[in-house]
Design an enzyme around this catalytic site. Sequence first.
Site, PDB file in Angstrom:
ATOM      1  N   ILE A  62       0.888  -1.163   0.000  1.00  0.00           N
ATOM      2  CA  ILE A  62       0.000   0.000   0.000  1.00  0.00           C
ATOM      3  C   ILE A  62       0.924   1.211   0.000  1.00  0.00           C
ATOM      4  CG2 ILE A  62      -0.187  -0.143   2.546  1.00  0.00           C
ATOM      5  CD1 ILE A  62      -2.847   1.204   2.483  1.00  0.00           C
ATOM      6  N   SER A  63       0.666   2.186  -0.858  1.00  0.00           N
ATOM      7  CA  SER A  63       1.554   3.348  -0.976  1.00  0.00           C
ATOM      8  C   SER A  63       1.526   4.207   0.277  1.00  0.00           C
ATOM      9  CB  SER A  63       1.138   4.219  -2.160  1.00  0.00           C
ATOM     10  OG  SER A  63       1.247   3.523  -3.367  1.00  0.00           O
TER      11      SER A  63
END
Length: 215
Positions: A62-63
């Site tokens: 997940i960024s």
Amino acid sequence: MPNRYATARSRMIREQLLPRGIGDQGTLAAMEEVPRHLFVEDALQGQAYGDFSLPIGLGQTISQPYIVALMTQGLGLKPADRVLEIGTGCGYQAAVLSRLCAKVYTVERLKPLMMKARQLFDRLHYLNLVCKLDDGTLGWPANAPYDAIMVTAAGPAVPEALLSQLAEGGRLAMPIGGRQEQELVLIRKENGQYLKSTLEQVRFVPLIGAQGWSE
Ligand code: SAH
């Protein structure tokens, strides 16, 4: 009394987004609303609002919140827009987009991630999101054209299929470059021309598919 995750979310906005120039009110409100901690596994929930990316299983990530904000803001979404996302992952970015537009179409190639994201969208009553298991480098032609397209995995170039599914006046955000490091590029389609600008140096997981990297 706000719970501790709501407090962590406000702090994330104050300390990570505002000082780095994220000023779009819609983006900030969406990230204040979406419970990022629910998109990571239980053991990582306490770190969900930190200034970094996190693993989401199967080698994917997940960024970092700032990158989610930068890409979201870059698309300049309007309430009636229909958006295509490639790389659903845990579903967090798609959820943020869904707060800002009419409909989000999101494509993921790994079934366990797609299934989990879909369950979470249902649980949160985010009803304007549809998921598909497929090679997203080919886009989702059935619902094209899209007002905006976001690719959350990195490729050597923007897939032709995605450019062709972008509406006139549409915007596309994607990390482009090598397997290790990329530039986050923003492309605007105007009068049939593609105008490109660069936002940031980034590191994303690879986009794997017919118009991306091979496995
Ligand atoms: N937006 C996601 C980011 C996940 S990482 C989030 O908020 O969590 C990027 C994702 O892109 C991974 O889940 C990976 O499996 C997926 N991906 C890579 N190549 C793909 C392709 N060709 N089509 C669809 N998804 C792809």
